[in-house]
Design a protein around this motif. Structure first.
Motif, PDB file in Angstrom:
ATOM      1  N   ARG A 153      37.781 -37.790  11.770  1.00  0.00           N
ATOM      2  CA  ARG A 153      36.372 -38.107  11.530  1.00  0.00           C
ATOM      3  C   ARG A 153      35.532 -37.975  12.793  1.00  0.00           C
ATOM      4  O   ARG A 153      34.409 -38.458  12.859  1.00  0.00           O
ATOM      5  N   GLY A 154      36.080 -37.332  13.824  1.00  0.00           N
ATOM      6  CA  GLY A 154      35.349 -37.121  15.066  1.00  0.00           C
ATOM      7  C   GLY A 154      35.972 -37.873  16.229  1.00  0.00           C
ATOM      8  O   GLY A 154      37.047 -38.458  16.118  1.00  0.00           O
ATOM      9  N   ASP A 155      35.294 -37.848  17.374  1.00  0.00           N
ATOM     10  CA  ASP A 155      35.776 -38.484  18.596  1.00  0.00           C
ATOM     11  C   ASP A 155      35.198 -39.897  18.713  1.00  0.00           C
ATOM     12  O   ASP A 155      33.972 -40.073  18.729  1.00  0.00           O
ATOM     13  N   PHE A 156      36.094 -40.878  18.848  1.00  0.00           N
ATOM     14  CA  PHE A 156      35.693 -42.274  18.995  1.00  0.00           C
ATOM     15  C   PHE A 156      36.179 -42.805  20.341  1.00  0.00           C
ATOM     16  O   PHE A 156      37.135 -42.283  20.913  1.00  0.00           O
ATOM     17  N   ILE A 157      35.515 -43.859  20.797  1.00  0.00           N
ATOM     18  CA  ILE A 157      35.757 -44.381  22.138  1.00  0.00           C
ATOM     19  C   ILE A 157      36.254 -45.820  22.089  1.00  0.00           C
ATOM     20  O   ILE A 157      35.686 -46.658  21.388  1.00  0.00           O
ATOM     21  N   LEU A 158      37.308 -46.099  22.868  1.00  0.00           N
ATOM     22  CA  LEU A 158      37.763 -47.461  23.126  1.00  0.00           C
ATOM     23  C   LEU A 158      37.364 -47.793  24.557  1.00  0.00           C
ATOM     24  O   LEU A 158      37.722 -47.080  25.496  1.00  0.00           O
ATOM     25  N   ASP A 159      36.620 -48.885  24.716  1.00  0.00           N
ATOM     26  CA  ASP A 159      35.958 -49.207  25.977  1.00  0.00           C
ATOM     27  C   ASP A 159      36.164 -50.687  26.272  1.00  0.00           C
ATOM     28  O   ASP A 159      36.023 -51.530  25.373  1.00  0.00           O
ATOM     29  N   ASN A 160      36.461 -51.025  27.517  1.00  0.00           N
ATOM     30  CA  ASN A 160      36.633 -52.442  27.857  1.00  0.00           C
ATOM     31  C   ASN A 160      35.308 -53.202  27.889  1.00  0.00           C
ATOM     32  O   ASN A 160      35.304 -54.430  27.925  1.00  0.00           O
ATOM     33  N   LEU A 161      34.182 -52.500  27.835  1.00  0.00           N
ATOM     34  CA  LEU A 161      32.882 -53.166  27.894  1.00  0.00           C
ATOM     35  C   LEU A 161      32.346 -53.560  26.529  1.00  0.00           C
ATOM     36  O   LEU A 161      31.305 -54.198  26.435  1.00  0.00           O
ATOM     37  N   THR A 162      33.049 -53.170  25.468  1.00  0.00           N
ATOM     38  CA  THR A 162      32.626 -53.552  24.121  1.00  0.00           C
ATOM     39  C   THR A 162      33.829 -53.576  23.196  1.00  0.00           C
ATOM     40  O   THR A 162      34.765 -52.783  23.360  1.00  0.00           O
ATOM     41  N   ASP A 163      33.800 -54.479  22.218  1.00  0.00           N
ATOM     42  CA  ASP A 163      34.857 -54.517  21.204  1.00  0.00           C
ATOM     43  C   ASP A 163      34.592 -53.532  20.072  1.00  0.00           C
ATOM     44  O   ASP A 163      35.457 -53.324  19.222  1.00  0.00           O
ATOM     45  N   ALA A 164      33.402 -52.947  20.043  1.00  0.00           N
ATOM     46  CA  ALA A 164      33.073 -51.987  18.986  1.00  0.00           C
ATOM     47  C   ALA A 164      33.710 -50.636  19.292  1.00  0.00           C
ATOM     48  O   ALA A 164      33.620 -50.131  20.417  1.00  0.00           O
ATOM     49  N   VAL A 165      34.368 -50.056  18.291  1.00  0.00           N
ATOM     50  CA  VAL A 165      34.891 -48.688  18.409  1.00  0.00           C
ATOM     51  C   VAL A 165      33.737 -47.759  18.034  1.00  0.00           C
ATOM     52  O   VAL A 165      33.299 -47.732  16.889  1.00  0.00           O
ATOM     53  N   LYS A 166      33.232 -47.016  19.018  1.00  0.00           N
ATOM     54  CA  LYS A 166      32.005 -46.249  18.819  1.00  0.00           C
ATOM     55  C   LYS A 166      32.250 -44.742  18.788  1.00  0.00           C
ATOM     56  O   LYS A 166      33.129 -44.238  19.489  1.00  0.00           O
ATOM     57  N   PRO A 167      31.426 -44.010  18.015  1.00  0.00           N
ATOM     58  CA  PRO A 167      31.405 -42.558  18.170  1.00  0.00           C
ATOM     59  C   PRO A 167      31.028 -42.219  19.612  1.00  0.00           C
ATOM     60  O   PRO A 167      30.192 -42.908  20.219  1.00  0.00           O
ATOM     61  N   TRP A 168      31.630 -41.180  20.161  1.00  0.00           N
ATOM     62  CA  TRP A 168      31.416 -40.886  21.579  1.00  0.00           C
ATOM     63  C   TRP A 168      29.945 -40.672  21.912  1.00  0.00           C
ATOM     64  O   TRP A 168      29.467 -41.091  22.973  1.00  0.00           O
ATOM     65  N   GLU A 169      29.191 -40.061  20.977  1.00  0.00           N
ATOM     66  CA  GLU A 169      27.794 -39.749  21.273  1.00  0.00           C
ATOM     67  C   GLU A 169      26.879 -40.970  21.176  1.00  0.00           C
ATOM     68  O   GLU A 169      25.702 -40.895  21.527  1.00  0.00           O
ATOM     69  N   LYS A 170      27.421 -42.113  20.724  1.00  0.00           N
ATOM     70  CA  LYS A 170      26.628 -43.338  20.601  1.00  0.00           C
ATOM     71  C   LYS A 170      26.829 -44.291  21.787  1.00  0.00           C
ATOM     72  O   LYS A 170      26.289 -45.391  21.793  1.00  0.00           O
ATOM     73  N   THR A 171      27.588 -43.883  22.776  1.00  0.00           N
ATOM     74  CA  THR A 171      27.879 -44.778  23.906  1.00  0.00           C
ATOM     75  C   THR A 171      26.762 -44.818  24.944  1.00  0.00           C
ATOM     76  O   THR A 171      26.654 -45.785  25.696  1.00  0.00           O
ATOM     77  N   GLY A 172      25.968 -43.758  25.015  1.00  0.00           N
ATOM     78  CA  GLY A 172      24.958 -43.666  26.071  1.00  0.00           C
ATOM     79  C   GLY A 172      25.527 -43.214  27.403  1.00  0.00           C
ATOM     80  O   GLY A 172      24.813 -43.158  28.406  1.00  0.00           O
ATOM     81  N   TYR A 173      26.824 -42.857  27.445  1.00  0.00           N
ATOM     82  CA  TYR A 173      27.451 -42.398  28.680  1.00  0.00           C
ATOM     83  C   TYR A 173      27.254 -40.887  28.860  1.00  0.00           C
ATOM     84  O   TYR A 173      27.046 -40.152  27.894  1.00  0.00           O
ATOM     85  N   ARG A 174      27.378 -40.442  30.105  1.00  0.00           N
ATOM     86  CA  ARG A 174      27.439 -39.006  30.383  1.00  0.00           C
ATOM     87  C   ARG A 174      28.912 -38.649  30.577  1.00  0.00           C
ATOM     88  O   ARG A 174      29.557 -39.125  31.509  1.00  0.00           O
ATOM     89  N   PHE A 175      29.430 -37.838  29.693  1.00  0.00           N
ATOM     90  CA  PHE A 175      30.850 -37.511  29.708  1.00  0.00           C
ATOM     91  C   PHE A 175      31.124 -36.419  30.734  1.00  0.00           C
ATOM     92  O   PHE A 175      30.419 -35.417  30.788  1.00  0.00           O
TER      93      PHE A 175
END
Length: 199
Positions: A153-175
């Motif tokens: 279903r696409g690329d998702f992100i696991l991040d120590n700064l949030t418990d939400a599993v987010k779509p990569w494009e919704k993180t606001g990060y520059r990859f």
């Protein structure tokens, strides 16, 4: 009568669960480019834990993102975030050199969280090729490490700064870059603002 009501409640719960998963987010796929430099921290990690890196290249594989898989991923993300005490690299190791490792003492920075999530998911049977250590620039333009999950279903992100599993494009990060799906010792640049629609 009570048996009928009990069955009806179970069926209603099952339908609600399926419906909720149907509303689970979809993501696009980040577009990767050419091979790029390997982070020093990964090379150092490999020198200390060679068994983690001396692995044969494998065909690219995505996670089939079923309801059960989504639940397991969410639980791992939350559990690791809760289990590790956040501490800077300098405070933890006494050096500014990037140090990647597992949380052997229950403490660590972003790399330790991401590595531990990767390890736990691999132990649960998720394919290594879909669990990709990833370097980004965060909201303050600081280097940050997260775990990318390449899924059906696409690329998702696991991040120590949030418990939400987010779509990569919704993180606001520059990859910046991430591991290749085929070989964890090859790192690929992530092409700015390019994404491929979810299948």
């Amino acid at each position: 009568m009570f048996a009928f009501i009990a069955r009806l409640l179970v069926l209603t719960a099952a339908i609600s669960s399926v419906s909720a998963f149907a509303q689970a987010p979809k993501a696009s796929f980040a577009a990767t480019g050419e091979a790029t430099s390997i982070p020093y921290g990964w090379m150092d990690f490999c020198s200390r834990r060679p068994q983690e890196c001396r692995q044969a290249a494998l065909p690219a594989t995505d996670i089939a993102l079923t309801r059960e898989a989504w639940t397991q991923i969410d639980e791992v993300n939350r559990a690791v975030n809760a289990a590790i005490e956040p501490i800077s690299n300098l405070e933890h190791w006494g050096t500014i050199a990037d140090h990647w490792d597992y949380p052997t003492d229950g403490k660590g920075d972003c790399k330790i969280y991401a590595l531990e999530k990767r390890r736990r998911l691999i132990e649960m049977g998720f394919p290594r090729q879909a669990l990709l250590m990833t370097i980004v620039r965060d909201h303050h333009d600081q280097g940050h490490t997260i775990l990318t999950l390449r899924t059906s279903r696409g690329d998702f992100i696991l991040d120590n700064l949030t418990d939400a599993v987010k779509p990569w494009e919704k993180t606001g990060y520059r990859f910046v870059k991430r591991q290749s799906q085929e070989d964890p010792n090859v790192w690929l640049a992530i092409e700015a603002r390019q994404r491929v629609g979810a299948r």
